[in-house]
Structures are given as structure tokens and as C-alpha cells.
Design a protein around this motif. Structure first.
Motif, PDB file in Angstrom:
ATOM      1  N   GLN A   1     -13.341  24.665   8.737  1.00  0.00           N
ATOM      2  CA  GLN A   1     -12.848  25.354   7.552  1.00  0.00           C
ATOM      3  C   GLN A   1     -14.017  26.017   6.831  1.00  0.00           C
ATOM      4  O   GLN A   1     -15.073  25.426   6.673  1.00  0.00           O
ATOM      5  CB  GLN A   1     -12.158  24.352   6.609  1.00  0.00           C
ATOM      6  CG  GLN A   1     -11.449  24.970   5.435  1.00  0.00           C
ATOM      7  CD  GLN A   1     -10.160  25.661   5.832  1.00  0.00           C
ATOM      8  OE1 GLN A   1      -9.686  25.510   6.955  1.00  0.00           O
ATOM      9  NE2 GLN A   1      -9.609  26.421   4.920  1.00  0.00           N
ATOM     10  N   VAL A   2     -13.808  27.235   6.386  1.00  0.00           N
ATOM     11  CA  VAL A   2     -14.822  27.980   5.659  1.00  0.00           C
ATOM     12  C   VAL A   2     -14.437  28.013   4.187  1.00  0.00           C
ATOM     13  O   VAL A   2     -13.317  28.372   3.843  1.00  0.00           O
ATOM     14  CB  VAL A   2     -14.938  29.421   6.195  1.00  0.00           C
ATOM     15  CG1 VAL A   2     -15.916  30.221   5.344  1.00  0.00           C
ATOM     16  CG2 VAL A   2     -15.382  29.413   7.651  1.00  0.00           C
ATOM     17  N   ARG A   3     -15.364  27.647   3.333  1.00  0.00           N
ATOM     18  CA  ARG A   3     -15.146  27.741   1.887  1.00  0.00           C
ATOM     19  C   ARG A   3     -16.043  28.824   1.338  1.00  0.00           C
ATOM     20  O   ARG A   3     -17.246  28.847   1.619  1.00  0.00           O
ATOM     21  CB  ARG A   3     -15.451  26.407   1.209  1.00  0.00           C
ATOM     22  CG  ARG A   3     -15.205  26.416  -0.296  1.00  0.00           C
ATOM     23  CD  ARG A   3     -15.278  25.002  -0.877  1.00  0.00           C
ATOM     24  NE  ARG A   3     -15.079  25.004  -2.319  1.00  0.00           N
ATOM     25  CZ  ARG A   3     -16.064  24.951  -3.207  1.00  0.00           C
ATOM     26  NH1 ARG A   3     -17.325  24.893  -2.800  1.00  0.00           N
ATOM     27  NH2 ARG A   3     -15.807  24.963  -4.503  1.00  0.00           N
ATOM     28  N   LEU A   4     -15.453  29.722   0.564  1.00  0.00           N
ATOM     29  CA  LEU A   4     -16.181  30.868   0.019  1.00  0.00           C
ATOM     30  C   LEU A   4     -16.148  30.819  -1.503  1.00  0.00           C
ATOM     31  O   LEU A   4     -15.077  30.616  -2.094  1.00  0.00           O
ATOM     32  CB  LEU A   4     -15.547  32.172   0.507  1.00  0.00           C
ATOM     33  CG  LEU A   4     -15.453  32.346   2.028  1.00  0.00           C
ATOM     34  CD1 LEU A   4     -14.633  33.589   2.376  1.00  0.00           C
ATOM     35  CD2 LEU A   4     -16.830  32.430   2.643  1.00  0.00           C
ATOM     36  N   VAL A   5     -17.298  31.027  -2.116  1.00  0.00           N
ATOM     37  CA  VAL A   5     -17.377  31.007  -3.576  1.00  0.00           C
ATOM     38  C   VAL A   5     -18.108  32.261  -4.036  1.00  0.00           C
ATOM     39  O   VAL A   5     -19.289  32.464  -3.693  1.00  0.00           O
ATOM     40  CB  VAL A   5     -18.105  29.754  -4.084  1.00  0.00           C
ATOM     41  CG1 VAL A   5     -18.215  29.794  -5.605  1.00  0.00           C
ATOM     42  CG2 VAL A   5     -17.384  28.491  -3.637  1.00  0.00           C
ATOM     43  N   GLU A   6     -17.409  33.081  -4.820  1.00  0.00           N
ATOM     44  CA  GLU A   6     -18.002  34.301  -5.351  1.00  0.00           C
ATOM     45  C   GLU A   6     -18.687  34.025  -6.686  1.00  0.00           C
ATOM     46  O   GLU A   6     -18.278  33.125  -7.434  1.00  0.00           O
ATOM     47  CB  GLU A   6     -16.938  35.379  -5.583  1.00  0.00           C
ATOM     48  CG  GLU A   6     -16.153  35.783  -4.359  1.00  0.00           C
ATOM     49  CD  GLU A   6     -14.864  35.000  -4.214  1.00  0.00           C
ATOM     50  OE1 GLU A   6     -13.938  35.489  -3.547  1.00  0.00           O
ATOM     51  OE2 GLU A   6     -14.770  33.893  -4.790  1.00  0.00           O
ATOM     52  N   SER A   7     -19.690  34.827  -6.989  1.00  0.00           N
ATOM     53  CA  SER A   7     -20.353  34.753  -8.282  1.00  0.00           C
ATOM     54  C   SER A   7     -20.933  36.121  -8.607  1.00  0.00           C
ATOM     55  O   SER A   7     -21.003  36.996  -7.741  1.00  0.00           O
ATOM     56  CB  SER A   7     -21.459  33.689  -8.283  1.00  0.00           C
ATOM     57  OG  SER A   7     -22.455  34.009  -7.335  1.00  0.00           O
ATOM     58  N   GLY A   8     -21.332  36.291  -9.862  1.00  0.00           N
ATOM     59  CA  GLY A   8     -21.991  37.525 -10.266  1.00  0.00           C
ATOM     60  C   GLY A   8     -21.129  38.497 -11.032  1.00  0.00           C
ATOM     61  O   GLY A   8     -21.608  39.553 -11.472  1.00  0.00           O
ATOM     62  N   GLY A   9     -19.856  38.172 -11.194  1.00  0.00           N
ATOM     63  CA  GLY A   9     -18.994  39.064 -11.953  1.00  0.00           C
ATOM     64  C   GLY A   9     -19.333  39.028 -13.435  1.00  0.00           C
ATOM     65  O   GLY A   9     -20.129  38.209 -13.892  1.00  0.00           O
TER      66      GLY A   9
END
Length: 121
Positions: A1-9
Motif C-alpha cells: 500500500q502506498v500512502r501519499l501526503v501533500e504539503s506546501g499549499g
């Protein structure tokens, strides 16, 4: 399973720049194409662009071509979206995703939770 976390908005004035990051965990994303999508209120999700597994091929929607750049650092398991010359119409929640093809939005099956980008006029 791949977990993706965005940041920088965040909030930026028109003409400004932001860089979004998407950090993956769970497994390496180096075999996957990575893409960025966005969704504005009351609008359908839009495929912003993608980058192939090795970073050789990139694709951009016409609406962001020449202003946005996607890059990746497989050693850091991270993909980036550099956004320049931002416009109010770029306001949306931005999502990163992992999938098969850099140019085919229907091939993405792992998604982050999104990060809000707001561009003021």
C-alpha cells in the motif's frame, strides 16, 4: 500500500509561486508514474500533469503548461509541483497520485488527502 501526503499549499497573491510536495510512505514509488490533480469548488477534478517513473516523461494540462513543473526525487520518495505565475483560477485542492501512466489520468489508483491552494487577485 502506498500512502501519499501533500504539503506546501497556502494562500498566495496572483503572480506568485508555491511549491507543493508529496511524500510517499509504505513502499517506494519509484516504479510508479506520479501525477497531480486539482479540484475547485463545484468543478470536476482536473488532471494537472504527470511524470513517468524515471522522470523522463512529463505531461501538463494546457491550463498550466509553461507555468507548472513536476519533478521527483525517487531517493526521497517525493514528488514536487512547482507552480509559478499563479492565477486566481488555479485556486483548488491539489492532490498527488501514484499510478501507471504519466499521461493517462485514469491509471492512477493511490491518492493523497489533498492540500488547499488559494490564489488571491
Amino acid at each position: 500500500q502506498v500512502r501519499l501526503v501533500e504539503s506546501g499549499g497556502g494562500l498566495v497573491q496572483a503572480g506568485g509561486s508555491l511549491r507543493l510536495s508529496c511524500e510517499a510512505s509504505g513502499r517506494t514509488v519509484s516504479p510508479y508514474a506520479m501525477g497531480w490533480f486539482r479540484q475547485a469548488p463545484e468543478k470536476e477534478r482536473e488532471f494537472v500533469g504527470g511524470i513517468s517513473a524515471r522522470g523522463i516523461t512529463t505531461y501538463y494540462a494546457d491550463s498550466v503548461q509553461g507555468r507548472f513543473t513536476i519533478s521527483r526525487d525517487n531517493a526521497k520518495n517525493t514528488v514536487y509541483l512547482q507552480m509559478n505565475s499563479l492565477k486566481p483560477e488555479d485556486t483548488a485542492v491539489y492532490y498527488c497520485a501514484a499510478g501507471i501512466s504519466a499521461v493517462a489520468p485514469d491509471t492512477y489508483n493511490y491518492w493523497g488527502q489533498g492540500t488547499q491552494v488559494t490564489v488571491s487577485s
